[in-house]
Design an enzyme around this catalytic site. Structure first.
Site, PDB file in Angstrom:
ATOM      1  N   ILE A  69     -11.682  -2.830  -0.796  1.00 17.12           N
ATOM      2  CA  ILE A  69     -12.768  -1.864  -0.957  1.00 17.12           C
ATOM      3  C   ILE A  69     -12.290  -0.643  -1.731  1.00 17.12           C
ATOM      4  O   ILE A  69     -13.022  -0.078  -2.539  1.00 17.12           O
ATOM      5  CB  ILE A  69     -13.277  -1.391   0.439  1.00 17.12           C
ATOM      6  CG1 ILE A  69     -13.598  -2.590   1.344  1.00 17.12           C
ATOM      7  CG2 ILE A  69     -14.467  -0.449   0.298  1.00 17.12           C
ATOM      8  CD1 ILE A  69     -14.747  -3.432   0.911  1.00 17.12           C
ATOM      9  N   CYS A 127      -2.164   4.475   1.881  1.00 18.46           N
ATOM     10  CA  CYS A 127      -2.537   4.681   0.478  1.00 18.46           C
ATOM     11  C   CYS A 127      -1.335   5.179  -0.319  1.00 18.46           C
ATOM     12  O   CYS A 127      -0.374   5.689   0.243  1.00 18.46           O
ATOM     13  CB  CYS A 127      -3.655   5.693   0.430  1.00 18.46           C
ATOM     14  SG  CYS A 127      -3.186   7.127   1.378  1.00 18.46           S
TER      15      CYS A 127
HETATM   16  C1  LIG Z   1     -14.153  -3.637   4.962  1.00 16.82           C
HETATM   17  C2  LIG Z   1     -12.999  -2.910   5.554  1.00 16.82           C
HETATM   18  C3  LIG Z   1     -12.791  -1.568   5.239  1.00 16.82           C
HETATM   19  C4  LIG Z   1     -11.724  -0.884   5.790  1.00 16.82           C
HETATM   20  N1  LIG Z   1     -11.564   0.423   5.494  1.00 16.82           N
HETATM   21  C5  LIG Z   1     -10.562   1.117   6.073  1.00 16.82           C
HETATM   22  C6  LIG Z   1     -10.421   2.502   5.865  1.00 16.82           C
HETATM   23  O1  LIG Z   1     -11.201   3.145   5.159  1.00 16.82           O
HETATM   24  N2  LIG Z   1      -9.403   3.140   6.469  1.00 16.82           N
HETATM   25  C7  LIG Z   1      -8.525   2.500   7.289  1.00 16.82           C
HETATM   26  O2  LIG Z   1      -7.633   3.138   7.839  1.00 16.82           O
HETATM   27  N3  LIG Z   1      -8.638   1.172   7.520  1.00 16.82           N
HETATM   28  C8  LIG Z   1      -9.640   0.482   6.928  1.00 16.82           C
HETATM   29  N4  LIG Z   1      -9.762  -0.867   7.179  1.00 16.82           N
HETATM   30  C9  LIG Z   1      -8.805  -1.543   8.075  1.00 16.82           C
HETATM   31  C10 LIG Z   1      -9.388  -1.663   9.471  1.00 16.82           C
HETATM   32  O3  LIG Z   1      -9.636  -0.402  10.019  1.00 16.82           O
HETATM   33  C11 LIG Z   1      -8.450  -2.451  10.396  1.00 16.82           C
HETATM   34  O4  LIG Z   1      -7.230  -1.793  10.446  1.00 16.82           O
HETATM   35  C12 LIG Z   1      -8.224  -3.866   9.894  1.00 16.82           C
HETATM   36  O5  LIG Z   1      -9.416  -4.411   9.406  1.00 16.82           O
HETATM   37  C13 LIG Z   1      -7.654  -4.778  10.980  1.00 16.82           C
HETATM   38  O6  LIG Z   1      -8.537  -4.907  12.071  1.00 16.82           O
HETATM   39  P1  LIG Z   1      -9.570  -6.129  12.223  1.00 16.82           P
HETATM   40  O7  LIG Z   1      -8.807  -7.396  12.094  1.00 16.82           O
HETATM   41  O8  LIG Z   1     -10.184  -5.913  13.579  1.00 16.82           O
HETATM   42  O9  LIG Z   1     -10.574  -5.973  11.138  1.00 16.82           O
HETATM   43  C14 LIG Z   1     -10.834  -1.562   6.648  1.00 16.82           C
HETATM   44  C15 LIG Z   1     -11.038  -2.907   6.946  1.00 16.82           C
HETATM   45  C16 LIG Z   1     -12.103  -3.581   6.428  1.00 16.82           C
HETATM   46  C17 LIG Z   1     -12.301  -5.014   6.801  1.00 16.82           C
END
Ligand SMILES: Cc1cc2nc3c(=O)[nH]c(=O)nc-3n(C[C@H](O)[C@H](O)[C@H](O)COP(=O)(O)O)c2cc1C
Ligand SMILES: Cc1cc2nc3c(=O)[nH]c(=O)nc-3n(C[C@H](O)[C@H](O)[C@H](O)COP(=O)(O)OP(=O)(O)OC[C@H]3O[C@@H](n4cnc5c(N)ncnc54)[C@H](O)[C@@H]3O)c2cc1C
Ligand code: FES
Lengths: 312, 283
Positions: A69, A127
């Site tokens: 993203i 980042c």
């Molecule tokens: C579509 C999407 C956008 C994300 N945007 C961010 C973000 O802006 N900042 C961040 O720290 N993590 C972001 N993440 C990571 C998630 O917060 C999380 O750490 C990661 O998806 C693992 O957890 P999950 O398996 O439950 O999705 C994003 C993940 C997804 C899937």
């Protein structure tokens, strides 16, 4: 009655389930009452305005997704004037996720969003650090420590640090964040990954690489949450692949004080309230009266017994 | 009245418009060699859908494919009398192949309705809709809505061949006059279509245009709507994660304002899937 409340530093959450940054927006409020959540963690913002990566930004993998993203952002002023007031209609504390290009900018942004309504700030250190060849802050212990120091100097709000899993020694980074003054760690962000469509020979997301998220990666991130929890005194919030109460409890047994749920909310937007109910049911079944007592209670195999069996 | 007001106190002003629910499957039959029509039984929340909105459908796992993410699907028909929703879909990849296996008596796990549908100005007299292929699936409920609002509807259906023309009956039942063009018949090209639309407009001025599913049709209608001073909307597609505006995956580039040069990304699931043609950038 099970006491579902947990303490993350000075902050008490009504229950241990919150959104993972970037996976909740006002749209989820069209599905259920967001006041049910332990906390609302908002999408990472930067102070500079960004559009994010070109599409396609998502590809489906087996029991997982690949997302790329970027950090589209409307800046700190928009966040203060629109995002915070919107989520203030709910009872759940708001945790503001931020990112920046330099250590100094992390501090400056933390100051700008320290407004009433924000309960804690989560530093997304996955980042690129523009002053260090673009290597992510979170891949370097010293940079991670300095980011937290810059933020704690700029605000009185608790700072949570969301670690990058793309590192060899997560314990070292976890300790650096703690030394910098973090109130809690979130373990972890998404693992860097890629996928190619063999028919078109193109990468499945336009940005080539993205984060793999969802149940398939849970064992890896669970391991990291465990290692981080072993390394620090401050609370660890588990994140990665959680899609059921069982997954959440597994993280808590490994040492997490709370959990964040991301991709599972895309598959089933009602998943977080269901996880909360399921955690309560588990506690009742196991005679656990306070969910907080569950943290770190995994029972390891006895070392002596293992050694004996190993020598047979 | 007073009593009712008292009872409402403390109750959230809005209930939840988007529902994740199991919908009993009534039928799921082939309409031609490529498309199936899925009819499900729906409750009030699902039937509250408006033209141009969509549902995010869970596709059952099949062998190696767990079809982890949901698939966005337009509502082809909202039948409030029978309490049914129709989806018209092309069977193409793993997800839609799995959808095609649903049998009467099974349930469809659907999330919706979601997205911003068509908005038709109240005084609209004559709606022209042009759909290519499955684009038509999205446009059919607009015909229903426009006719209920007192407008006249002309629907141009474009397809590769007569056998692949779909939705003619739904549109005619709604009261639209239907014009079919096909590649086989060599009247589906842009030049022939432009001629047809100009003649139509001369006979009965068009004040609203809608399209979906084809870039060249979009470009044609963008040109003609501007020339005729007609409003225009287009329904777009993009790969989705959540369909609730949360993941920001489903973006496309749009003009910041109608006619502006500067572009910005917008979410197809949240700001759309229906957009003003003047903001839409052909792809
Ligand atoms: C579509 C999407 C956008 C994300 N945007 C961010 C973000 O802006 N900042 C961040 O720290 N993590 C972001 N993440 C990571 C998630 O917060 C999380 O750490 C990661 O998806 C693992 O957890 P999950 O398996 O439950 O999705 C994003 C993940 C997804 C899937
Ligand atoms: C708002 C909206 C409404 C739609 N309405 C209809 C409809 O009424 N009838 C119909 O036949 N199709 C419709 N589509 C397209 C439909 O979503 C895709 O055909 C479907 O997702 C393909 O899934 P698959 O697993 O069979 O294909 P695969 O190609 O195997 O899919 C792989 C991945 O790409 C995604 N994908 C592939 N093509 C598209 C596409 N065109 N748009 C979005 N995602 C895509 C899939 O969801 C899946 O995640 C609509 C798309 C959108 C965005
Ligand atoms: S699909 Fe997630 S924002 Fe549109």
């Amino acid at each position: 009655m099970v006491d579902l409340s947990v303490r993350i530093g000075d902050l008490t959450l009504a229950n241990p389930v919150m959104s993972a940054s970037g996976t909740l927006s006002e749209g989820l409020g069209d599905v259920f009452d967001l006041s049910l959540l332990g906390a609302i963690v908002t999408k990472t913002i930067t102070d500079d305005l960004r559009e994010g990566n070109p599409p396609p930004r998502v590809a489906e993998l087996r029991n997982a997704t690949l997302f790329s993203i970027g950090i589209p952002s409307k800046g700190a002023a928009y966040f203060r004037e629109n995002t915070v007031p919107f989520y203030q209609r709910y009872n759940a504390p708001i945790v503001a996720s931020v990112s920046a290009n330099t250590i100094e900018e992390f501090g400056a942004l933390a100051a700008k969003i320290s407004v009433p309504g924000v309960a804690a700030i989560e530093a997304n250190v996955s980042c690129p650090n523009l002053k260090a060849d673009g290597m992510a802050f979170g891949m370097d212990a010293q940079a991670t420590r300095e980011v937290v120091q810059s933020m704690t100097a700029a605000t009185r709000l608790p700072i949570w640090v969301k670690l990058s899993p793309n590192v060899g020694n997560i314990a070292a980074i976890a300790r650096a964040a703690e030394e910098g003054g973090a109130s809690a760690l979130v373990v972890a962000n998404a693992l860097l990954a890629m996928a190619i469509d063999i028919e078109t020979r193109r990468p499945k997301v336009a940005n080539l690489m993205g984060g793999i998220t969802g149940p398939a990666v849970k064992p890896v991130l669970l391991r990291m949450a465990y290692q981080a929890a072993q390394a620090v005194q401050i609370p660890v919030i588990g994140c990665g692949g959680i899609s059921s109460a069982e997954d959440a409890i597994e993280y808590m047994l490994a040492g997490a004080s709370a959990v964040q749920v991301g991709t599972a909310s895309f598959v089933s937007p009602n998943i977080m309230p269901r996880i909360i109910k399921g955690i309560e049911a588990y506690c009742e079944r196991h005679g656990v009266s306070r969910i907080a007592d569950l943290t770190g209670t995994m029972r390891k195999f006895d070392a002596e017994a293992l050694a004996m069996r190993g020598s047979l | 009245m007073q009593m009712m007001k008292d009872r409402m106190e403390g109750v959230p002003a809005c209930t939840f418009p988007v529902v994740e629910a199991p919908y009993p499957v009534i039928s799921n039959d082939w309409v031609n060699g490529e498309y199936k029509l899925l009819v499900v039984e729906a409750e009030a929340a699902g039937l509250a859908a408006r033209a141009g909105q969509f549902f995010h459908l869970a596709c059952p796992p099949e062998g190696e494919n767990d079809n982890f993410l949901r698939r966005p699907m337009s509502i082809h028909r909202i039948d409030r009398e029978r309490g049914q929703l129709h989806f018209l879909y092309k069977v193409q990849g793993n997800g839609t192949r799995a959808l095609a296996t649903l049998q009467p008596g099974d349930t469809l796990d659907a999330l919706g309705p979601v997205g911003q549908g068509f908005s038709l100005p109240a005084a609209t007299q004559h709606v022209l809709m042009v759909g290519r292929g499955v684009g038509l699936a999205t446009l059919a409920p607009l015909a229903q809505m426009a006719i209920a609002q007192g407008a006249k509807v002309t629907a141009v259906l474009s397809a590769r061949s007569q056998a692949l023309v779909m939705g003619r009956q739904v549109l005619e039942e709604a009261g639209a006059s239907v014009h079919v063009v096909t590649d086989d018949n060599s009247d589906s090209d842009v030049v022939s279509l432009e001629g047809f639309i100009r003649r139509l407009h001369a006979a009965s001025p068009v004040d609203f245009m809608a399209t979906c599913g084809s870039n060249r049709l979009l470009m044609l209608l963008q040109k003609l709507s501007e020339e005729f001073g007609a409003a225009g909307q287009v329904a777009l597609e993009q790969r989705m994660g959540c369909a609730l505006g949360m993941c920001i995956a489903c973006v496309r580039a749009f003009r910041k304002e109608p006619g502006a040069e500067a572009l910005t990304y917008r979410r197809v699931c949240w700001e759309g899937p229906v957009f003003d043609m003047r903001e839409t950038v052909a792809w």
